[in-house]
Write an enzyme that holds these catalytic residues in place. Structure first.
Site, PDB file in Angstrom:
ATOM      1  N   HIS A  46       0.873  -1.167   0.000  1.00  0.00           N
ATOM      2  CA  HIS A  46       0.000   0.000   0.000  1.00  0.00           C
ATOM      3  C   HIS A  46       0.903   1.208   0.000  1.00  0.00           C
ATOM      4  O   HIS A  46       1.698   1.405   0.915  1.00  0.00           O
ATOM      5  CB  HIS A  46      -0.917   0.011   1.220  1.00  0.00           C
ATOM      6  CG  HIS A  46      -1.874   1.161   1.177  1.00  0.00           C
ATOM      7  ND1 HIS A  46      -3.132   1.051   0.640  1.00  0.00           N
ATOM      8  CD2 HIS A  46      -1.728   2.454   1.549  1.00  0.00           C
ATOM      9  CE1 HIS A  46      -3.722   2.234   0.694  1.00  0.00           C
ATOM     10  NE2 HIS A  46      -2.902   3.097   1.243  1.00  0.00           N
ATOM     11  N   CYS A  47       0.804   2.013  -1.065  1.00  0.00           N
ATOM     12  CA  CYS A  47       1.703   3.155  -1.186  1.00  0.00           C
ATOM     13  C   CYS A  47       0.991   4.402  -0.686  1.00  0.00           C
ATOM     14  O   CYS A  47       0.044   4.869  -1.313  1.00  0.00           O
ATOM     15  CB  CYS A  47       2.139   3.344  -2.632  1.00  0.00           C
ATOM     16  SG  CYS A  47       3.257   4.738  -2.803  1.00  0.00           S
ATOM     17  N   PRO A  48       1.415   4.956   0.456  1.00  0.00           N
ATOM     18  CA  PRO A  48       0.756   6.162   0.954  1.00  0.00           C
ATOM     19  C   PRO A  48       0.959   7.348   0.017  1.00  0.00           C
ATOM     20  O   PRO A  48       0.126   8.248  -0.031  1.00  0.00           O
ATOM     21  CB  PRO A  48       1.411   6.406   2.309  1.00  0.00           C
ATOM     22  CG  PRO A  48       2.688   5.653   2.276  1.00  0.00           C
ATOM     23  CD  PRO A  48       2.503   4.512   1.324  1.00  0.00           C
TER      24      PRO A  48
END
Ligand code: ZN
Length: 436
Positions: free
Chosen positions: A351-353
């Site tokens: 999950h790429c913020p």
């Protein structure tokens, strides 16, 4: 056989009150069990503690014998003097495959209380059998079920100090954190009473966060989902503007030659193109797997729990971690449940913020292209900026006089260059981790 020559009875218990069929079941002797049933042994005979042969087959997880017994008419929901059904016994001994078999094929009840009000989930949590917990949660066993002491499965996991079990029981539902037992204690308080500090800390923190979010503090609740995408987008735009203003169009630097000008603008072009893929990556469905809960919620109270497919290859192979207890699906390989999105994502990468999205099957190429384009742009723009500063005809000779000249006359270009190198290392690290 002793039976035929000496006339031993198959119908009577031994000196301790146990039946031959129970011993056959415990030792997974399918042929023996078959023989006993064919020669008049009672499949539902109970010993002094009220246990049948089927209970004993659950102890060892003897599926083949259980099949023979059930085919022979054994009662699947038989309870012993403690109220234990086979589903209790299977979880007490961590026999996940057996549990799966009796629930999926014979409709054994996975969520029934024993005489103390404890469900199989209580036992799984107490004993710390993670796969059993996973399967039971998948089957929608009630995690809020309180036993006669008022304890939920979470209370038991906290008492035993099992961090993994606590985490799993909290996945997708934090309601249980506030539940108190008959002495008025929450799971967190019980954990700290038992000196399980880590768990008390985790439970306390999770509860505070959960309450904070549900008390209308929606900004903090939305923050993980909103992520840093707007911040990153603004940073890139500001960075590009600085480049155009202070490097390409700088008033105190000579005009660009045609060839060099094309190279300089190519950097702007690549970086802007990267933003298109940034947008695609951030707004696309990363490969969410359809949840299996929507039609389930419409079920009425008295309808059975979620039906689980018998003979699923992944479950037969014992890959219990492929069960998603939140989405109620059997995840394909390489899929993972993202706790931020609260969905399962196919070919989950991370999950790429920074793009506020998961990177998975459907957007991993957008993500890759975005980074590659930005890195290429950075290489070009930093090269251009450096050349521009060095080529300034007004610049003195020598590194440190030149540096002080640049920091007074070309502060914008110098800042751009430093930021560019800074971003470059961040992005290249990502490219390397993506490509491998
Ligand atoms: Zn999931």
């Amino acid at each position: 056989m002793l039976v035929e020559y000496l006339g031993f009875s198959l119908k009577e218990p031994d000196a301790l009150g146990y039946y031959a069929l129970q011993w056959a079941a415990l030792n997974n002797r399918t042929d023996t069990a078959q023989y006993i049933i064919e020669h008049g042994g009672d499949v539902n005979a109970k010993d002094q503690s009220g246990q049948t042969a089927l209970h004993w087959s659950a102890v060892r997880g003897s599926i083949q014998v259980a099949e023979v017994l059930l085919q022979g008419g054994a009662w699947v929901d038989a309870a012993d003097v403690n109220g234990y059904r086979i589903t209790h016994v299977a979880t007490q001994y961590g026999q996940t495959a057996f549990l799966y078999y009796v629930v999926s094929k014979w409709n054994a009840n996975p969520d029934v209380p024993d005489n103390e009000g404890r469900s199989p989930l209580h036992w799984a949590a107490y004993k710390g059998f993670m796969d059993c917990i996973r399967l039971l949660l998948y089957l929608d066993a009630n995690r809020g079920c309180q036993d006669r002491e008022g304890c939920t499965p979470l209370h038991w996991a906290a008492i035993k100090g099992n961090l993994e079990a606590c985490t799993l029981l909290l996945q997708g539902s934090q309601e249980g954190l506030a539940v108190t037992d008959n002495s008025g204690l929450t799971p967190a308080q019980l954990a700290s009473e038992k000196k399980h500090r880590k768990i008390a800390f985790l439970l306390g923190n999770t509860r505070r966060l959960h309450e904070y979010r549900s008390n209308g503090n929606s900004l903090l609740g939305k923050l993980p989902k909103l992520g840093l995408a707007p911040v990153l987008c603004c940073a890139i735009v500001v960075h590009l503007t600085t480049y155009i203003h202070s490097v390409i169009m700088a008033s105190n630097l000579p005009k660009l030659t045609a060839g060099f000008g094309i190279l300089a603008w190519l950097g702007v072009f690549l970086s802007s193109a990267g933003l298109i893929w940034f947008y695609r990556c951030s707004s696309k469905d990363p490969g969410y797997i359809k949840m299996n809960v929507s039609d389930h919620q419409n079920l009425k109270e008295d309808e059975p729990l979620l039906k689980i497919e018998a003979n699923h290859p992944a479950l037969l192979a014992g890959n219990w971690s492929q069960l998603c207890t939140t989405c109620k699906i059997i995840k394909p390989l390489r899929a993972k449940h993202c706790s931020t999105c609260d969905r399962c994502v196919e070919q989950f990468d991370h999950h790429c913020p920074w793009v506020s999205n998961c990177v998975g099957k459907k957007n991993k190429w957008d993500f890759f292209l975005f980074i590659v384009l930005e890195v290429m742009a950075m290489v070009i723009t930093s090269g251009v900026a450096m050349t521009r500063i060095l080529m300034d005809p007004m610049a003195p000779v020598g590194f440190s006089p030149m540096f002080s000249h640049a920091s007074t006359h070309h502060i914008g270009a110098l800042t751009f260059l430093i930021m560019d190198i800074f971003y470059f290392f961040g992005a290249s690290a990502l490219v390397v981790s993506q490509a491998t």
